[in-house]
Motif scaffolding. Structure first.
Motif, PDB file in Angstrom:
ATOM      1  N   ILE A  87      -5.850  23.357  17.165  1.00  0.00           N
ATOM      2  CA  ILE A  87      -4.387  23.408  17.031  1.00  0.00           C
ATOM      3  C   ILE A  87      -3.834  24.800  16.649  1.00  0.00           C
ATOM      4  O   ILE A  87      -2.492  24.947  16.939  1.00  0.00           O
ATOM      5  CB  ILE A  87      -4.154  22.557  15.715  1.00  0.00           C
ATOM      6  CG1 ILE A  87      -4.846  21.086  16.050  1.00  0.00           C
ATOM      7  CG2 ILE A  87      -2.987  22.390  15.532  1.00  0.00           C
ATOM      8  CD1 ILE A  87      -4.004  20.375  17.182  1.00  0.00           C
ATOM      9  N   ALA A 139      -6.511  16.294  20.354  1.00  0.00           N
ATOM     10  CA  ALA A 139      -5.645  17.389  19.591  1.00  0.00           C
ATOM     11  C   ALA A 139      -4.609  18.193  20.502  1.00  0.00           C
ATOM     12  O   ALA A 139      -3.274  18.358  20.424  1.00  0.00           O
ATOM     13  CB  ALA A 139      -6.257  18.245  18.883  1.00  0.00           C
ATOM     14  N   THR A 395      -1.298  25.754  10.239  1.00  0.00           N
ATOM     15  CA  THR A 395      -2.237  24.618  10.905  1.00  0.00           C
ATOM     16  C   THR A 395      -3.044  23.793   9.635  1.00  0.00           C
ATOM     17  O   THR A 395      -2.972  22.560   9.718  1.00  0.00           O
ATOM     18  CB  THR A 395      -3.051  25.198  11.701  1.00  0.00           C
ATOM     19  OG1 THR A 395      -2.215  25.970  12.858  1.00  0.00           O
ATOM     20  CG2 THR A 395      -4.092  24.205  12.495  1.00  0.00           C
ATOM     21  N   ALA A 504      -1.836  15.766  14.969  1.00  0.00           N
ATOM     22  CA  ALA A 504      -1.491  16.558  16.071  1.00  0.00           C
ATOM     23  C   ALA A 504      -0.190  16.383  16.366  1.00  0.00           C
ATOM     24  O   ALA A 504       0.703  17.159  16.590  1.00  0.00           O
ATOM     25  CB  ALA A 504      -2.261  16.343  17.308  1.00  0.00           C
TER      26      ALA A 504
END
Length: 546
Positions: A87, A139, A395, A504
């Motif tokens: 991510i 993701a 993140t 996500a």
């Protein structure tokens, strides 16, 4: 020291199975019916699993808690370790605007978002599954689909539904290799058998994706492209797993299927599908933007396009290099296997259990390799270290509840595994005799639904499948492979992957909504695979068993 028992309830395997299934049933009810937030549902179900382990199975409370802590640790490393780093890479692409460039590049292949969904969710997702696995395709592709204009909920459902047929050969066939180790059957033989099951699913998955993307109209208008993608992927996966290399099965199949779609679209052309507004990558459903129009709004320079594709090329290159035997051998020197402090487990027959051991593969784990790819991406996208660190912090903040969910779910799985609850469920189903050929995929499906990993499910149930096959006079190769093939269909309903998908696309707390959208597809494909397994165990399709 704790030694497992299979039938703690009235010495009945059936009644013991009913009790053993309670934590798992509670988890699905809380997610699908009560619509409880995933991390709360996972923690409540974990508490019930601990209660069943201690009060019913007689497991010492300290041992049960230690098993849970090991599961939580495993949930973070290696599983969350790769998700966080994956991510992070895409956070950087969003910040620099290269996600928009990538979207426009895909739009040049086809303005039809249903076709884009096939290429990204299925073909590109299969490539990520082949190289990394552990939730990375979900993701990554879900966020990419949002960048192409899909609403978050639909993007998550597409990504989860596509992450099926490639899973058995994911992470360079790690599930199949693990299955070979625990069953004593050569991994090449098991890979060949799985390559005669999952390709059947692969034919229909792209067709399901266009239905998810646009309903019956999507199927009517894009079935030639979807069917071509599925057939090419299926043939390539079968041929590669049976005649070339099991670890390369998904790599070859994903690249050939994507090339086939691009070639067909260029020959036949495509027209844009009616679509609603897009949303900001990683944002929630109520964050529309008027920027997306379904087509290319301005030309991008060759340098911009190269930089937009650079993160993906870097990821592929890093993972391929790390799979080269001399390189992998060198990286593997940093791997160590340690016993989880204080955890002492014995199986039903008194043998030491592997769950008491924790593998710390610092450099060979896909998460560390994804981190390396992220550092190279930082250079390719010209991000300063300070901005990259800030993106990493953002993140972690965005994934904070997904981290809690995944760690709680893996703690639940480890408690069920260590106490014997999962083995009880598998042994009860294995008692069906000849009919077990029909039920065999369900065992693998159940294992992946709990653990989120086909590798873990194969470790848990592989030997059980072989033992049951020999008792029933069935093919051990068939049932062992069916465990892995059935497991791929549990991937989309695993709370771990639901949490990853929700995080996500920015839909924290709506894991239950995603679950309700994918459970029907999971069960439909599972029924089909059960029928296939049953036919392969009969004279009708027994010729398919190597």
């Amino acid at each position: 020291m704790y030694q497992q028992v299979l039938d703690p309830v009235a010495h009945s395997l059936a009644w013991s199975s009913v009790v053993a299934a309670l934590p798992l049933l509670l988890l699905f009810v809380l997610l699908g019916l009560v619509r409880l937030t995933a991390w709360v549902a996972a923690l409540v179900s974990l508490a019930l699993a601990l209660l069943v382990a201690v009060a019913v199975y007689g497991m010492p409370a300290g041992q049960a808690l230690l098993a849970g802590t090991e599961g939580a640790a495993f949930g973070f490393f290696p599983i969350l370790w790769i998700v966080v780093n994956a991510i992070w890479v895409f956070e950087m692409t969003v910040e620099t605007g290269h996600f928009d460039v990538l979207r426009r590049s895909f739009a040049r292949v086809s303005d039809d978002r249903r076709i884009q969904a096939i290429i990204i969710a299925f073909s590109f997702g299969a490539l990520l599954e082949a190289l990394a696995g552990f939730g990375t395709p979900v993701a990554v592709t879900s966020v990419m689909l949002i960048a192409l204009g899909f609403q978050p909920l639909r993007a998550a459902v597409l990504a989860l539904s596509a992450n099926t047929a490639p899973v058995a050969f994911g992470a360079m066939a790690t599930p199949i290799i693990t299955l070979g180790k625990v069953t004593g059957i050569p991994s090449d033989t098991l890979g060949a058998m799985a390559g005669r099951q999952t390709p059947v699913l692969a034919v229909f998955v792209p067709l399901a994706l266009v239905v998810i993307a646009d309903g019956p109209r999507g199927l009517r208008e894009t079935w030639p492209v979807a069917l071509t993608c599925g057939l090419v992927f299926a043939v390539a996966q079968y041929a590669t797993s049976n005649f070339v290399s099991v670890p390369l099965s998904d790599v070859v199949a994903s690249l050939l299927s994507a090339a086939a779609v691009v070639a067909l679209v260029r020959v036949t052309g495509s027209r844009p599908a009616p679509a609603g507004p897009a949303v900001i990558a990683g944002g929630a459903a109520d964050e529309p933007t008027a920027e997306f129009t379904g087509g290319v709004t301005r030309p991008d320079s060759r340098a911009e396009v190269i930089r937009a594709y650079a993160p993906y090329a870097i990821i592929v290159a890093v993972f391929v290099v790390c799979q080269i035997p001399p390189v992998r051998s060198l990286l593997d020197r940093a791997t160590s296997i340690v016993r989880w402090p204080g955890l002492h487990l014995l199986g039903v027959k008194g043998e030491p259990l592997s769950p008491a051991s924790f593998t710390l593969n610092l450099l060979t784990t896909p998460g560390t390799q994804m981190l390396a790819a992220g550092l190279l991406t930082m250079l390719a996208l010209r991000r300063t270290p300070a901005r990259a660190v800030r993106a990493y912090g953002a993140t972690l903040h965005r994934l904070r509840w997904a981290i809690v969910t995944v760690m709680a779910v893996l703690a639940l799985a480890f408690v069920m595994n260590a106490s014997g609850q999962t083995t009880t469920l598998g042994a009860w189903m294995a008692g069906a005799g000849d009919v077990f050929a029909l039920l065999s995929p369900i065992v693998g499906w159940l294992g992946v639904a709990v653990t989120g990993s086909d590798t873990s499910s194969n470790s848990l149930f592989g030997a059980l499948q072989v033992a049951a096959a020999r008792e029933a006079g069935l093919s051990p190769t068939l049932l062992a492979a069916a465990n892995s093939s059935g497991g791929v269909l549990g991937k989309m309903i695993s709370p771990q992957n639901l949490a990853i998908a929700a995080a996500a696309v920015g839909l924290h707390g709506r894991e239950g909504d995603i679950f309700r959208r994918v459970i029907g597809w999971s069960l439909a494909f599972l029924v089909a695979l059960c029928v296939l397994s049953g036919l392969q165990a009969s004279p009708v399709l027994s010729w398919m068993v190597p």
